[in-house]
Motif scaffolding. Structure first.
Motif, mmCIF file in Angstrom:
data_model
loop_
_atom_site.group_PDB
_atom_site.id
_atom_site.type_symbol
_atom_site.label_atom_id
_atom_site.label_comp_id
_atom_site.label_asym_id
_atom_site.label_seq_id
_atom_site.Cartn_x
_atom_site.Cartn_y
_atom_site.Cartn_z
ATOM 1 N N LEU A 34 -2.579 7.095 2.231
ATOM 2 C CA LEU A 34 -3.404 6.000 1.713
ATOM 3 C C LEU A 34 -4.871 6.403 1.756
ATOM 4 C CD1 LEU A 34 -3.776 3.112 0.712
ATOM 5 C CD2 LEU A 34 -3.900 2.404 3.105
ATOM 6 N N ALA A 64 3.594 12.113 -0.932
ATOM 7 C CA ALA A 64 3.444 10.793 -0.316
ATOM 8 C C ALA A 64 4.760 10.031 -0.381
ATOM 9 C CB ALA A 64 2.343 10.001 -1.029
ATOM 10 N N THR A 72 0.619 4.024 -3.095
ATOM 11 C CA THR A 72 -0.117 5.281 -2.872
ATOM 12 C C THR A 72 0.312 6.437 -3.785
ATOM 13 O OG1 THR A 72 -0.458 4.608 -0.596
ATOM 14 C CG2 THR A 72 -0.835 6.913 -1.104
ATOM 15 N N ALA A 112 -5.579 8.761 -0.912
ATOM 16 C CA ALA A 112 -5.707 8.101 -2.218
ATOM 17 C C ALA A 112 -7.086 7.468 -2.374
ATOM 18 C CB ALA A 112 -4.612 7.053 -2.388
ATOM 19 N N TYR A 121 -1.458 2.589 9.120
ATOM 20 C CA TYR A 121 -1.585 3.059 7.745
ATOM 21 C C TYR A 121 -1.185 4.505 7.572
ATOM 22 C CZ TYR A 121 -3.866 -1.388 7.113
ATOM 23 O OH TYR A 121 -4.120 -2.717 7.080
ATOM 24 N N LEU A 138 0.831 -1.207 0.000
ATOM 25 C CA LEU A 138 0.000 0.000 0.000
ATOM 26 C C LEU A 138 0.866 1.258 0.000
ATOM 27 C CD1 LEU A 138 -2.843 -1.077 2.440
ATOM 28 C CD2 LEU A 138 -3.013 -0.711 -0.025
ATOM 29 N N ASP A 139 1.927 1.235 0.827
ATOM 30 C CA ASP A 139 2.822 2.391 0.874
ATOM 31 C C ASP A 139 3.465 2.643 -0.482
ATOM 32 O OD1 ASP A 139 2.344 3.174 3.388
ATOM 33 O OD2 ASP A 139 4.201 2.402 4.280
#
Lengths: 342, 276, 499
Positions: free
Chosen positions: B129, B190, B10, B132, B125, B6-7
């Motif tokens: 994220l 990000a 993003t 996004a 998190y 996920l990181d």
């Protein structure tokens, strides 16, 4: 895809003035002695034969990459993978040079140059083939492939071919018998300069005096017309790519044999984008590529000298290119929108 | 694992959503890379001076908008070739970050300070994220439910019909570019704020990957979101393979390009086959 | 009816320098609640005049007063804002959007914050549907509609924008799927609620049936305006096409050889509508002319022959083999001069010489390299032979229309084709260019080649045809040697007045 056509004289003039003013303005803003820095910028390239020779050597590389790009543009295709193609051509030249042992100098040089050329051609050719086969956008595929190739080449230099005794991330030096003959003192200028001038004339003859060149130019200008004339044009999605990549690969191997004599991490960086800038200044015309490359090499040399002689440490090169790319295809310079009556 | 994917994804999702707006408006935006890069730099620069990641993030969006405005103004007003001006925007981003970095920080290299504020996280998190995800939902809404969204799609599909209906394509395309600048700038933030540092050319092709993700995601926000996850997942697993086969870092860096290129080839192959 | 709704005075427009005026001092007055017909030949300036009114074309000079306000609309949106809407012959819809999206585009009811007020939009659409008896399914994608539904959608999209004046370009060609009656009903409905309608048409019958006034255009000028109830079709036909003396045919010997090109029951169907249905044969030494108004199927015929369209049924035979695909004609050494000279027939940014050698460029080369001077010599020969004003290295886009056409003709005829297909050979040319082109075509014919001409020019068709085929609405309305057919008879067949 809209193809890139030649620019008007006015556009070229505006672009060059803007390109020159970037280093002038930035030096004026950030140097402690602006006047001196700006003087170095303008006169630096002519202050010594070393500076002049290096500028001319850079011109030779720019001529080759510019030619490669102009043939792609003439055919109505984009090759944004020059960075990777030139780098791969260069590393191929290094690897072949290190492994041809007893081959005579001249033969060796020919083999090395051919190998570099073929490497570049192959890489660009893949994008051309994908375009022809499945209509894969060549603008993006050349860039992505080049991105990958750059890292793979970095790997070759940093790992299997690394010279562990050097403090640089570099390969071993290639055999001296493969070095190209130098022309101007200790500068890098070598006979590749004449070969690149010869390439200009070959490219000119190819584009304007050969049947294939005729087909390629027509395909770039009006695909409908070519189809109407009953000329099969699909292969012209591939051939110009091969030539374009080949020129980049050749430039890479020339810079190994003539200048660096070894592979150094990132050593050809910038040549790919510079080739595009040169082509655009030259309006895609092979003959104008010579002055186009000279102008661009002069800008680069000037900024380099100005930097050495100042307290500053930044690079203008990308900003100069940015300004050229921003303005060189402009169709008009109107700052205000059209006002309608009514 | 999920968290790492996920990181990684993003920034690309944010830039791809931005690129979706221009794509729908009929502008192929190859400047996403540069827009992200100025965002990444501005985020670090402003956070460094204000100590606030929120201000840094806002600065990133503003930097993206500014570059997008220059890019859009030149392209639309001077009727320049958008591919060439797009390359110009990318090089401009490299040049201007290099210049400002040397002038302000006295280095062309990595910018990092030890007391850099850490990025806000909710649970495990990264806050971006959520940005996004929220952007994806808002994008779906804007595209389908608003006057701007309708006019944007109409312009992209057929600018001459839109013109007859009184839709000003210049203003629509300009707005879409500014949105892409803002979202790409956020994508850049990000990237750099998560690391707490700016590394020269740290976008490393992510803008181009975002561009491809728009096509692979069939120009739909949800499709793009999923495509980005898949691309990041593939990259993650190839990176994980490093442990097993000790793959050198340079080769790892080539993976994102190769994975994206493969996706693009498969996509065009399927398209061509469907056409026939 | 005191003040008219619309006044146009002295409107003029030239598109390219050195070319003829598309509109040359046209005047038009349209009253309130009036149905006004504009009639004229292809190229008479009807569409350009209306595009000026709808804001798509900006005139070089002239004055427009609409609804008591003077000014020239700079964009279609400005025209719409004033209440002028135009329904184009080629439907301007966006297939990827829904019916509702297409209809509201540009006039979206907004519920604040730029959000589309769907409820309001549907309500207004329903009101219009009932009022004009035009049904629509708002959430269907336009790409899935049949042509009837598309036409209704296009019309609703104009009506949605609260207009005072509606311009219809060839409405019965357009509304072929709807009953002509219902189009008339709709137009009368608009009139009854106080709106005015301007209709561009080729069809005399139509003009007489529905119009209040008829304005005739010719050569960019508005010749005269008549009350529709007082017109005599025969006289009108003469006014439209000019009442010059009929030119005598210049037919030469009529000994024809073997068939070269045969179209057998060639059928083209688009969106369920039959666009073209034709059979014909071109023999050695024969000139066959297919004529009609442009919309009668001439363009379709050309595209079927060039391979751009695929026939729905029937076959195209070249000698003994069937033709298919785009480059087939060329492979068989047939000559082809397309009506689209700029995009297809020439490479505008290449030189005259480069355009001339398209078919035989390889013959100038040795081992892939052009022999020095050979191309230039060839180009000079053609330039002299075809009276082209220019030099071999000159870029095509700097030439006038007549010279561009001569370059194409020289290229195609010098290749000595067995069959030559020419679309609109003399469109927009002056007399001198025309007669040169006819001469060259006759020379080719006398050498035994077959020639197929697709032309909307009446005079040309009558003069040069060995065999004349007249199309009306996609069907062959006349096929014969053309004896006993004069201008006005031909005109009447073309306009569907006399069958």
């Amino acid at each position: 895809m809209n193809s890139v056509s030649g620019s008007s004289i006015k556009t070229v003039a505006v672009t060059l003035v803007a390109a020159v003013s970037i280093p002038v303005i930035l030096l004026a803003l950030s140097s402690e002695d602006p006047l001196q820095s700006i003087t170095f910028f303008f006169t630096g390239p002519f202050q010594s034969t070393y500076n002049l020779g290096n500028m001319l050597d850079n011109t030779a590389m720019l001529i080759l990459t510019g030619l490669g790009m102009s043939i792609a543009f003439r055919a109505g295709t984009f090759n944004l993978g020059g960075e990777g193609q030139v780098y791969a051509g260069a590393i191929t030249a290094v690897i072949i040079s290190l492994n041809i042992g007893n081959t005579a100098g001249f033969t060796g040089i020919v083999i090395v140059l051919t190998a570099g050329l073929l490497t570049g051609a192959l890489i660009a050719g893949i994008s051309g083939f994908l375009k022809k086969q499945w209509n894969t956008d060549e603008l993006i595929s050349t860039f992505l492939l080049s991105g990958a190739i750059i890292h793979l080449t970095d790997f070759l230099i940093a790992n299997p071919f690394r010279d562990r005794s050097s403090f640089l991330i570099s390969t071993e030096k290639i055999p001296e018998k493969l070095f190209l003959y130098k022309l101007m003192g200790s500068s890098h200028l070598n006979i590749s300069f004449f070969l690149s001038i010869a390439a200009v004339f070959l490219a000119y003859i190819f584009l304007f005096k050969s049947t294939t060149g005729y087909e390629i130019r027509l395909t770039g200008l009006n695909r409908k017309f070519v189809e109407y004339g009953g000329i099969p044009y699909k292969r012209h999605l591939v051939i110009p790519m091969l030539i374009s990549g080949g020129m980049y690969g050749l430039a890479g191997s020339f810079s190994v044999l003539g200048n660096f004599h070894m592979g150094i991490k990132g050593f050809t960086a910038g040549l790919g984008w510079n080739g595009i800038a040169v082509t655009l200044i030259a309006g895609n015309n092979p003959i104008f590529i010579i002055p186009g490359a000279l102008i661009f090499a002069y800008l680069e040399a000037g900024t380099e000298v100005a930097m050495i002689h100042s307290d500053l440490s930044f690079e203008f090169s990308n900003l100069i290119k940015a300004v050229i790319f921003f303005l060189i295809t402009a169709k008009r310079f109107k700052l205000r929108r059209k006002v309608t009556l009514g | 694992m999920g968290n790492a994917i996920l990181d990684m994804t993003t920034p690309i999702i944010l830039a791809a959503l931005g690129g979706l707006f221009t794509e729908l408006g009929g502008v192929l935006n190859i400047a996403l890379e540069g827009l992200m890069l100025v965002g990444a730099f501005a985020a670090i620069l402003i956070t460094e001076f204000t100590g606030s990641t929120l201000l840094g993030t806002m600065g990133a969006a503003l930097a993206g908008i500014s570059l997008a405005y220059i890019f859009g103004f030149i392209t639309l007003r001077f009727r320049a070739n958008i591919f060439i001006t797009g390359l110009g925007a990318n090089l401009f981003a490299l040049g201007i970050t290099n210049y400002l970095s040397s002038i302000i920080f006295g280095t062309k290299g990595v910018i990092h300070s030890p007391e850099f504020p850490s990025l806000l996280r909710i649970g495990n998190y990264n806050l971006f994220l959520f940005a996004a995800i929220l952007s994806t939902i808002i994008t779906v809404f804007i595209i389908n439910k608003t006057v701007f969204g309708l006019r944007l799609r109409a312009t992209g599909y057929n600018a001459s019909v839109s013109l007859v209906r009184g839709v000003d394509s210049y203003s629509i395309q300009m707005k879409s570019l500014l949105i892409s600048g803002a979202l790409s700038g956020l994508g850049g933030a990000a990237l750099s704020l998560r690391l707490g540092a700016y590394v020269p050319n740290m976008t490393a092709g992510r803008g181009w990957i975002a561009l491809v993700a728009i096509y692979l995601g069939r120009k739909h926000p949800i499709g793009i979101f999923i495509t980005c996850l898949i691309l990041a997942g593939a990259e993650y697993f190839s990176n994980a393979a490093q442990g097993m086969f000790t793959i050198p870092s340079d080769i790892l860096l080539a993976f994102p390009y190769l994975i994206t290129l493969t996706g693009m080839i498969i996509f065009s192959f399927i398209n061509r086959t469907l056409e026939k | 009816m005191d003040t008219p709704l619309l006044e146009m005075h002295g409107i003029a427009k030239t598109f390219h320098k050195n070319s003829v005026k598309a509109v040359d001092g046209a005047n038009l007055i349209v009253g309130q609640s009036e149905i006004h017909i504009i009639i004229g030949e292809n190229g008479a300036g009807k569409s350009t005049l209306m595009h000026i009114l709808s804001g798509e074309v900006f005139p070089d000079s002239g004055k427009i007063i609409f609804n008591n306000r003077e000014g020239i609309p700079g964009t279609p949106s400005e025209a719409l804002g004033e209440g002028i809407g135009m329904l184009h012959q080629h439907i301007k819809l966006i297939p990827e959007l829904t019916v509702l999206e297409n209809i509201i585009l540009g006039a979206e009811p907004s519920g604040g914050y730029g959000i589309i007020n769907r409820k309001e939009a549907i309500k207004k659409l329903n009101r219009l549907s009932v009022k004009y008896d035009l049904s629509a399914e708002p959430d269907k994608l336009v790409s899935t509609l049949n042509s009837d539904e598309k036409q209704k959608t296009a019309l609703l999209s104009i009506l949605f924008q609260d207009i005072k004046l509606l311009i219809l370009d060839e409405p019965t060609t357009f509304f072929s799927e709807l009953k002509t009656d219902s189009v008339y009903k709709l137009i009368r409905k608009l009139k009854s609620i106080g709106k005015s309608v301007v209709i561009i048409t080729h069809k005399l019958k139509e003009a007489a049936a529905i119009g209040d006034f008829i304005t005739v255009m010719r050569g960019g000028k508005t010749i005269l305006t008549l009350k529709a109830s007082e017109t005599d079709p025969h006289r009108l036909s003469n006014i439209i096409f000019g009442d010059e003396k009929n030119l005598s045919p210049v037919r030469s010997g009529s000994i024809f050889g073997n068939p070269l090109l045969e179209l057998k029951n060639l059928l083209f169907i688009k969106n369920g509508k039959e666009i073209l249905d034709i059979s014909l044969t071109v023999r050695e030494g024969e000139i066959v002319v297919v004529t009609g108004i442009r919309e009668s199927g001439l363009e379709t015929l050309e595209k079927l022959l060039s391979g751009e369209y695929k026939a729905s049924a029937g076959i195209i035979m070249y000698k003994t083999a069937e033709l298919s695909g785009r480059t087939e004609l060329r492979k068989r050494k047939a000559g082809y001069i397309p009506s689209d000279r700029i995009k297809t027939g020439t490479s505008t940014e290449s030189s005259i010489a480069e355009n001339m050698i398209l078919l035989n460029y390889k013959s100038f080369s040795k081992s892939g390299i052009f022999r020095a001077g050979s191309i230039k010599k060839f180009a000079y020969t053609l330039i002299k032979k075809y009276g082209i004003t220019g030099v071999p290295g000159q870029i095509m886009s700097t030439l006038s229309g007549g010279n561009i056409q001569r370059v194409m003709i020289s290229r195609e005829i010098e290749a000595n084709p067995e069959l030559l297909i020419v679309a609109e050979p003399s469109r927009g040319l002056d007399i001198k260019s025309k007669s040169l082109i006819y001469n060259k075509i006759f020379n080719l014919k006398n050498k035994g080649s077959g020639i197929l001409i697709i032309s909307s020019d009446i005079e040309e068709s009558l003069r040069i045809a060995d065999r004349l085929i007249i199309l009306y609405d996609g069907k062959v309305a006349y096929s014969g040697d053309g004896k006993g057919i004069d201008r006005s008879a031909l005109g009447k067949i073309m306009l569907g007045y006399d069958r």
